[in-house]
Write an enzyme that holds these catalytic residues in place. Structure first.
Site, PDB file in Angstrom:
ATOM      1  N   ALA A 130       0.731  -1.160   0.006  1.00 35.99           N
ATOM      2  CA  ALA A 130       0.027   0.022  -0.023  1.00 35.99           C
ATOM      3  C   ALA A 130       1.030   1.405  -0.013  1.00 35.99           C
ATOM      4  CB  ALA A 130      -0.907   0.073   1.387  1.00 35.99           C
ATOM      5  N   GLY A 131       1.296   1.741  -1.269  1.00 41.15           N
ATOM      6  CA  GLY A 131       2.060   3.024  -1.400  1.00 41.15           C
ATOM      7  C   GLY A 131       1.126   3.991  -1.776  1.00 41.15           C
ATOM      8  N   ARG A 268      34.907  29.486 -11.775  1.00 45.82           N
ATOM      9  CA  ARG A 268      35.547  28.692 -12.800  1.00 45.82           C
ATOM     10  C   ARG A 268      35.700  29.120 -14.099  1.00 45.82           C
ATOM     11  NH1 ARG A 268      38.427  23.867 -12.946  1.00 45.82           N
ATOM     12  NH2 ARG A 268      38.037  22.749 -15.167  1.00 45.82           N
ATOM     13  N   GLU A 364       5.327  11.003  -0.136  1.00 45.08           N
ATOM     14  CA  GLU A 364       3.983  11.965   0.196  1.00 45.08           C
ATOM     15  C   GLU A 364       3.368  12.218  -1.107  1.00 45.08           C
ATOM     16  OE1 GLU A 364       3.903  14.635   3.410  1.00 45.08           O
ATOM     17  OE2 GLU A 364       5.438  13.713   4.381  1.00 45.08           O
TER      18      GLU A 364
HETATM   19  C1  LIG Z   1      12.744   8.099   2.098  1.00 47.03           C
HETATM   20  C2  LIG Z   1      11.162   8.103   2.115  1.00 47.03           C
HETATM   21  C3  LIG Z   1      10.269   8.322   3.496  1.00 47.03           C
HETATM   22  C4  LIG Z   1       9.228   7.901   3.334  1.00 47.03           C
HETATM   23  N1  LIG Z   1       8.525   8.417   4.612  1.00 47.03           N
HETATM   24  C5  LIG Z   1       7.210   8.145   4.643  1.00 47.03           C
HETATM   25  C6  LIG Z   1       6.626   8.206   6.136  1.00 47.03           C
HETATM   26  O1  LIG Z   1       7.049   8.821   6.782  1.00 47.03           O
HETATM   27  N2  LIG Z   1       5.234   7.713   6.141  1.00 47.03           N
HETATM   28  C7  LIG Z   1       4.799   6.876   5.313  1.00 47.03           C
HETATM   29  O2  LIG Z   1       3.535   6.432   5.675  1.00 47.03           O
HETATM   30  N3  LIG Z   1       5.324   6.942   3.985  1.00 47.03           N
HETATM   31  C8  LIG Z   1       6.683   7.129   3.836  1.00 47.03           C
HETATM   32  N4  LIG Z   1       7.314   6.840   2.506  1.00 47.03           N
HETATM   33  C9  LIG Z   1       6.473   6.319   1.520  1.00 47.03           C
HETATM   34  C10 LIG Z   1       6.166   6.776   0.270  1.00 47.03           C
HETATM   35  O3  LIG Z   1       5.197   7.911   0.391  1.00 47.03           O
HETATM   36  C11 LIG Z   1       5.870   5.919  -0.778  1.00 47.03           C
HETATM   37  O4  LIG Z   1       7.062   5.139  -1.323  1.00 47.03           O
HETATM   38  C12 LIG Z   1       5.046   6.509  -2.083  1.00 47.03           C
HETATM   39  O5  LIG Z   1       3.807   6.876  -1.560  1.00 47.03           O
HETATM   40  C13 LIG Z   1       5.114   5.564  -3.174  1.00 47.03           C
HETATM   41  O6  LIG Z   1       4.687   4.200  -2.984  1.00 47.03           O
HETATM   42  P1  LIG Z   1       5.454   2.825  -3.302  1.00 47.03           P
HETATM   43  O7  LIG Z   1       6.985   3.204  -2.885  1.00 47.03           O
HETATM   44  O8  LIG Z   1       4.742   1.704  -2.742  1.00 47.03           O
HETATM   45  O9  LIG Z   1       5.329   3.061  -4.743  1.00 47.03           O
HETATM   46  P2  LIG Z   1       4.052   2.309  -5.772  1.00 47.03           P
HETATM   47  O10 LIG Z   1       2.867   2.998  -5.201  1.00 47.03           O
HETATM   48  O11 LIG Z   1       4.377   0.895  -5.971  1.00 47.03           O
HETATM   49  O12 LIG Z   1       4.399   3.098  -6.970  1.00 47.03           O
HETATM   50  C14 LIG Z   1       5.467   2.589  -8.049  1.00 47.03           C
HETATM   51  C15 LIG Z   1       5.372   3.338  -9.472  1.00 47.03           C
HETATM   52  O13 LIG Z   1       4.006   3.351 -10.097  1.00 47.03           O
HETATM   53  C16 LIG Z   1       3.325   4.622 -10.029  1.00 47.03           C
HETATM   54  N5  LIG Z   1       1.771   4.326  -9.813  1.00 47.03           N
HETATM   55  C17 LIG Z   1       1.156   3.771  -8.831  1.00 47.03           C
HETATM   56  N6  LIG Z   1      -0.210   3.868  -8.992  1.00 47.03           N
HETATM   57  C18 LIG Z   1      -0.337   4.377 -10.183  1.00 47.03           C
HETATM   58  C19 LIG Z   1      -1.485   5.085 -10.857  1.00 47.03           C
HETATM   59  N7  LIG Z   1      -2.707   4.571 -10.385  1.00 47.03           N
HETATM   60  N8  LIG Z   1      -1.297   5.623 -12.111  1.00 47.03           N
HETATM   61  C20 LIG Z   1      -0.035   5.868 -12.259  1.00 47.03           C
HETATM   62  N9  LIG Z   1       1.034   5.424 -11.749  1.00 47.03           N
HETATM   63  C21 LIG Z   1       1.000   4.763 -10.737  1.00 47.03           C
HETATM   64  C22 LIG Z   1       3.760   5.327  -8.858  1.00 47.03           C
HETATM   65  O14 LIG Z   1       3.731   6.739  -9.404  1.00 47.03           O
HETATM   66  C23 LIG Z   1       5.490   4.836  -9.147  1.00 47.03           C
HETATM   67  O15 LIG Z   1       5.985   5.581 -10.068  1.00 47.03           O
HETATM   68  C24 LIG Z   1       8.629   7.342   2.447  1.00 47.03           C
HETATM   69  C25 LIG Z   1       9.220   7.013   1.181  1.00 47.03           C
HETATM   70  C26 LIG Z   1      10.683   7.378   1.113  1.00 47.03           C
HETATM   71  C27 LIG Z   1      11.128   6.868  -0.012  1.00 47.03           C
END
Ligand SMILES: Cc1cc2nc3c(=O)[nH]c(=O)nc-3n(C[C@H](O)[C@H](O)[C@H](O)COP(=O)(O)OP(=O)(O)OC[C@H]3O[C@@H](n4cnc5c(N)ncnc54)[C@H](O)[C@@H]3O)c2cc1C
Ligand SMILES: Cc1cc2nc3c(=O)[nH]c(=O)nc-3n(C[C@H](O)[C@H](O)[C@H](O)COP(=O)(O)OP(=O)(O)OC[C@H]3O[C@@H](n4cnc5c(N)ncnc54)[C@H](O)[C@@H]3O)c2cc1C
Lengths: 381, 262
Positions: A130-131, A268, A364
């Site tokens: 769940a991202g 530079r 975010e």
């Molecule tokens: C350094 C760091 C700090 C973070 N801190 C927090 C925190 O404090 N708390 C917290 O809860 N989370 C945190 N996160 C999590 C962050 O919010 C998620 O990584 C982000 O929401 C993306 O989710 P995912 O990594 O699962 O990517 P995914 O959701 O798997 O996405 C993978 C790719 O697919 C694309 N994609 C997904 N769905 C669609 C769609 N419907 N249409 C088009 N494209 C799509 C995305 O844009 C992305 O390019 C953090 C992440 C990082 C890297």
């Protein structure tokens, strides 16, 4: 329409800029290299009121408007983007929702120490599956007497290990689709709560990120934030403010990289003159200056809208975050380009800014998610 | 204890300075200004003395309208009230004329202690505080690295050359100039910034202070700048060429001839 900061906002900007230059700057390269968290510096920021910026004074906060908050984060990120995300997360997605949605006891117990800068906090929404699809939550919260028992894994938790309070999103009623989601105030000393090992990140190496494992974690019923089944209302509202914070962080990173590039381009020389006098370099600098300004204005507008209406800023915040984060990657790229081979060396700050910039269009809400938010708002009309 | 801190607005240390057309001062439009760095230490010292007991810290500045910014910074950092000598008649003065105006404003406060910076970062004359002390009829000590309260007044450790200190006792009221490094100045907190706008900032003119305008500002000055110039750029050093051995030999020769170190 007035594009100038007022006297207090300007004085605040100056104070935070001095703090960043004098307190955050000296060891910023060392912290990046060692991946060490700036404990003393963040505590100092807390004393100055930078951890409770948008919380009213009655709860120990500084009672700032969102515009001041964004301006402060820009100045912090111009020097230390890791400190900026640490402060942004604690302010906007931990302290703020407790202030907005918490009851008196919760505010007394958790908000006051957060807002007065004694502790920092974090926010646990993302899970392995769940991202972007944030509602696809698997973490379960089951009520047993005066406790909820939480089970699940939260990933990418900013301020893990260093935070003392976390907002945890979990499913209380799996039958009730969106409505079955609730928010809890959880502290690491609760039984069944643990942090995993620190993530090895490309950038923001002085911020602390890891997974949180909830294994029969016992959370008192009194720590339910808002009502059971409040759904995504709390996290989504918090994220609107969070996105303004990340937009501000992006403007700050871009400004830091840009200032280094301008300085370098003046010093530079190549082909008998400073490279700044070659039009190909001068025009890149012009583009950076223009884009940074555009992003700053979008960010401050979103901030000013949030001051008028704490619930209606979704699309503006998404636009600011989308544009500022992508802009900051372009600017960091150009700043490295202007440095030539030296831009690829760890001895130059632009190398760090380039790595720090990368995450801004991911967390975010990715750029794609921001475009979903914006296009829905546009097409709904 | 009632403490006055004299603060001056000076060009930012990294402002790009240019000499004006009549070569009498710098071009002061389009550059940033800051609180004289020495005065930050004076303010911090005043706040610490106040916090150790009780009392009031009054920040006083002579300067044009823009100088209100440094007084606001003092109020945000913890000063209780401010006096801004911004009347046109006060402007353009030398240290003597400025001390006249400051002395008149300070008399209205009746302080126990007056703290100043060791010198101002713009003209580095270090004269105003000493003149001020004479005009106020107060004893003074310059370059303080430590200020302690005693039964009869204050004990001040003054910075001398080569890490030496001179310790002097002064009765109060007194004027003391503060050296950098005496303390670590704090930052204004956000709460302080928010509170600053509710604090008093007075702007008395010559009549309010009972001064003859001809004794202050440009009219009252005995000192004039009449030819300000940017120092000529140093000629570029000598570049030695040849093999490593030749360069080393030439270098040693020059060090021997020019410095006597070897
Ligand atoms: C350094 C760091 C700090 C973070 N801190 C927090 C925190 O404090 N708390 C917290 O809860 N989370 C945190 N996160 C999590 C962050 O919010 C998620 O990584 C982000 O929401 C993306 O989710 P995912 O990594 O699962 O990517 P995914 O959701 O798997 O996405 C993978 C790719 O697919 C694309 N994609 C997904 N769905 C669609 C769609 N419907 N249409 C088009 N494209 C799509 C995305 O844009 C992305 O390019 C953090 C992440 C990082 C890297
Ligand atoms: C901006 C600044 C930078 C400096 N930088 C350095 C530095 O880098 N290194 C360093 O070593 N020092 C430095 N100094 C110190 C400087 O060398 C001394 O200020 C100088 O030697 C004069 O000493 P004083 O200020 O104690 O004056 P005093 O000795 O008090 O003299 C003041 C005046 O009183 C009169 N006077 C004093 N004694 C007598 C007497 N016995 N008979 C007759 N007349 C007398 C003279 O007219 C004299 O000019 C600096 C000073 C300033 C203001």
């Amino acid at each position: 329409m007035d594009f100038r900061l007022n006297d207090e906002q300007e004085m605040l900007r100056q104070m935070v800029a001095d703090f960043a230059d004098q307190v955050l700057a000296p060891e910023v390269m060392k912290r990046d290299r060692e991946g060490s968290f700036p404990h003393a510096e963040i505590a100092h920021a807390g004393e100055l009121g930078l951890l409770g910026m948008i919380v009213p004074e009655e709860w120990g906060g500084s009672g700032l408007d969102t515009v001041s908050y964004a301006v402060a984060l820009m100045e912090i990120a111009r020097v230390c983007p890791s400190s900026a995300v640490t402060l942004s997360v604690s302010n906007s997605v931990c302290a703020y929702p407790i202030w907005r949605f918490g009851n008196k006891e919760q505010k007394e117990r958790y908000l006051r120490p957060l807002a007065s800068g004694k502790i920092i906090g974090g926010f646990c929404l993302t899970e392995p599956q769940a991202g972007s699809d944030a509602t696809n939550q698997k973490t379960r919260a089951v009520r047993q007497g005066d406790h909820y028992v939480l089970n699940g894994t939260k990933v990418w938790v900013t301020n893990a290990h260093v935070g003392k309070v976390f907002i945890v999103i979990a499913v209380t009623d799996p039958q009730a689709a969106r409505g079955g989601i609730s928010a809890f105030i959880v502290t690491p000393d609760m039984p069944g709560f643990s942090f995993s090992i620190k993530e090895e990140k490309m950038g923001l190496r002085a911020s602390c990120t890891s997974s949180v494992v909830l294994d029969d974690c016992q959370v008192p019923v009194a720590n339910l934030l808002g009502k059971e089944g409040d759904g995504m209302r709390i996290p989504l509202n918090a994220l609107d403010g969070g996105r303004i914070g990340i937009a501000a962080q992006s403007v700050g990173i871009a400004t830091g990289a840009y200032e280094e590039a301008v300085k370098y381009a003046r010093e530079r020389t190549a082909f008998g003159k400073p490279i700044a006098q070659h039009q190909a370099i001068a025009f890149q600098i012009a583009d950076c200056a223009t884009e940074i300004d555009a992003a700053r204005l979008l960010t401050l507008r979103a901030a000013s809208r949030r001051d008028e209406d704490h619930d209606g800023v979704g699309p503006e915040a998404a636009m600011a975050k989308l544009y500022a984060s992508e802009m900051c990657n372009r600017v960091a790229y150009k700043a490295v380009q202007i440095h030539g081979g030296y831009g690829y060396s760890r001895d130059y700050p632009v190398e760090r800014f380039y790595r720090d910039a990368r995450v801004t269009s991911l967390y975010e809400g990715t750029s794609e998610v921001q475009r979903i938010v914006i296009s829905r708002a546009v097409l709904a009309g | 204890m009632k403490i006055v801190v004299c603060v001056k607005q000076v060009p930012d240390s990294d402002a790009a300075l240019a000499v004006n057309a009549d070569r009498t001062w710098i071009v002061d439009s389009g550059i940033n200004f800051e609180l004289n760095p020495y005065d930050r230490y004076a303010l911090e010292e005043a706040l610490r003395i106040k916090e150790a007991g009780e009392g009031e810290v009054v920040a006083v500045s002579l300067g044009p309208a823009r100088a209100a910014q440094v007084l606001k910074t003092c109020l945000a950092t913890g000063a209780d009230r401010a006096i801004h000598l911004k009347d046109e008649a006060f402007q353009g003065g030398d240290p003597w004329a400025n001390a006249q105006a400051l002395a008149a404003a300070i008399r209205t406060v009746e302080p126990d202690l007056v703290l100043c910076g060791f010198q101002a970062n713009d003209d580095t004359l270090a004269q105003t505080p000493v003149l001020l002390a004479e005009m106020l009829g107060m004893p003074h000590a310059t370059g303080a690295m430590k200020i302690e309260k005693t039964d009869t007044g204050v004990r001040v450790a003054r910075e001398l050359e080569a890490d030496r200190r001179e310790v002097v006792d002064l009765p109060l009221p007194a004027v003391i100039t503060v050296q950098t490094g005496i303390n670590e100045p704090r930052y204004a907190s956000i709460k302080g910034i928010m509170a600053a706008k509710r604090k008093e900032m007075k702007t008395p003119g010559p009549a309010d202070l009972g001064i003859d305008p001809s004794q202050v500002g440009a009219a009252g000055s005995r000192l004039r700048f009449f030819d300000l110039a940017v120092p000529p750029k140093k000629e570029g050093g000598e570049v030695l060429t040849g093999s490593t051995e030749e360069i080393a030999v030439a270098l040693v020769k020059r060090i021997r001839e020019n410095t006597g170190v070897l």
